[in-house]
Design an enzyme around this catalytic site. Structure first.
Site, PDB file in Angstrom:
ATOM      1  N   GLY A  33      50.095 -51.866 -96.018  1.00  0.00           N
ATOM      2  CA  GLY A  33      49.844 -51.155 -97.275  1.00  0.00           C
ATOM      3  C   GLY A  33      50.650 -49.881 -97.340  1.00  0.00           C
ATOM      4  O   GLY A  33      51.588 -49.700 -96.569  1.00  0.00           O
ATOM      5  N   ASN A  34      50.324 -49.019 -98.286  1.00  0.00           N
ATOM      6  CA  ASN A  34      51.011 -47.730 -98.375  1.00  0.00           C
ATOM      7  C   ASN A  34      50.048 -46.681 -98.914  1.00  0.00           C
ATOM      8  O   ASN A  34      48.921 -46.993 -99.274  1.00  0.00           O
ATOM      9  CB  ASN A  34      52.282 -47.845 -99.230  1.00  0.00           C
ATOM     10  CG  ASN A  34      51.973 -48.228-100.661  1.00  0.00           C
ATOM     11  OD1 ASN A  34      51.375 -47.462-101.422  1.00  0.00           O
ATOM     12  ND2 ASN A  34      52.349 -49.446-101.036  1.00  0.00           N
ATOM     13  N   HIS A  35      50.518 -45.427 -98.979  1.00  0.00           N
ATOM     14  CA  HIS A  35      49.638 -44.297 -99.293  1.00  0.00           C
ATOM     15  C   HIS A  35      49.443 -44.029-100.783  1.00  0.00           C
ATOM     16  O   HIS A  35      48.893 -42.994-101.141  1.00  0.00           O
ATOM     17  CB  HIS A  35      50.162 -43.024 -98.637  1.00  0.00           C
ATOM     18  CG  HIS A  35      49.987 -43.001 -97.151  1.00  0.00           C
ATOM     19  ND1 HIS A  35      48.755 -43.085 -96.552  1.00  0.00           N
ATOM     20  CD2 HIS A  35      50.892 -42.920 -96.145  1.00  0.00           C
ATOM     21  CE1 HIS A  35      48.903 -43.048 -95.243  1.00  0.00           C
ATOM     22  NE2 HIS A  35      50.197 -42.952 -94.975  1.00  0.00           N
ATOM     23  N   ALA A 101      52.758 -48.957-106.588  1.00  0.00           N
ATOM     24  CA  ALA A 101      53.615 -48.958-105.395  1.00  0.00           C
ATOM     25  C   ALA A 101      53.442 -50.318-104.722  1.00  0.00           C
ATOM     26  O   ALA A 101      52.698 -50.472-103.753  1.00  0.00           O
ATOM     27  CB  ALA A 101      53.214 -47.822-104.461  1.00  0.00           C
TER      28      ALA A 101
END
Ligand code: CTP
Ligand code: CA
Length: 227
Positions: A33-35, A101
């Site tokens: 995943g990402n922030h 994102a």
């Protein structure tokens, strides 16, 4: 925290917004995943609703809530789910604003059982996800407005312009990570908006809610200003 008195500028416009990260599963307990917090996308959904639009927000996992019963929300987890929800809706969409994102890669295979630690190292094979913006760009019909984001750390304008062209977008909102008060996980942001001709808007560093209003005003200008 939205005004009950809506404007009518975008009345009759169906708007699709994507927000948040996507999670790409590795095994039953892990993911890539990402922030992304989803803040920008949720703020955009509210600002578009506030201008009278019918808003459909497709969001990955976030802790945000839209706080508006009239905004349709579809919750997705993976890039594939986001892609499917967006493509399904696009023929009915006048304006699409893709702020998610989306993970660029996912594990080629998802292990059915939890991957156990062994003595050696672990390698994962990653394959590309579908590019939602690029796909909508290829499906786009005259009269549909497609807005994408670009997150860059170098050659910002050049790379943002390349994305505009490659994905057939009408506007690209460049998120600069150079400024420490802009971007991921914080409440403020700074954007530069470009179209095929060049820069059409440049914001100060400010709250994402304020940036969302600037972005919506730029979209309105693009929509009606050129008619
Ligand atoms: N995007 C998308 N689907 C993907 C990847 C990106 O819809 N699988 C969209 C994003 O929502 C954003 C735009 O494409 O509107 C640009 O995303 P960004 O990550 O900046 O660019 P990429 O094309 O993924 O290229 P890179 O990450 O290598 O810079
Ligand atoms: Ca990317």
């Amino acid at each position: 925290t939205y005004n009950v008195f809506r404007e009518k500028t975008l009345e009759g416009q169906n708007v699709l917004v994507t927000a948040g990260p996507t999670y790409e599963p590795i095994d039953p307990v892990r993911f890539i995943g990402n922030h992304s917090s989803g803040k920008m996308g949720f703020a955009l959904a509210r600002a578009l609703y506030q201008q009278g639009a019918a808003v459909h927000l497709v969001t990955g996992p976030t802790s945000q809530s839209v706080n508006c019963a009239h905004i349709k929300v579809t919750h997705v987890t993976t890039a594939k789910e986001m892609y499917e929800a967006c493509v399904k809706d696009f023929s009915n969409t006048n304006i699409a604003v893709l702020s998610a994102a989306v993970a660029d890669y996912r594990p080629a295979e998802v292990a059915t059982e939890k991957i156990k630690k062994t003595a050696g190292e672990l390698s994962l094979q990653l394959v590309k996800t579908d590019d939602v913006l690029k796909s909508l760009g290829s499906l786009k019909q005259p009269g549909q407005l497609l807005v994408g984001f670009a997150l860059e750390t170098e050659n910002e304008m050049e790379f943002a312009n390349q994305k505009l062209v490659a994905k057939n977008a009408d506007l690209i909102i460049l998120n600069s990570l150079r400024n420490k008060n802009a971007g991921f996980g914080i409440d403020t942001n700074q954007v530069t908006i470009l179209d095929k001709q060049g820069v059409v808007f440049e914001s100060d560093v400010k709250q994402k809610e304020e940036i969302a209003i600037d972005i919506v005003n730029t979209i309105i200008q693009k929509l009606y200003g050129e008619a």
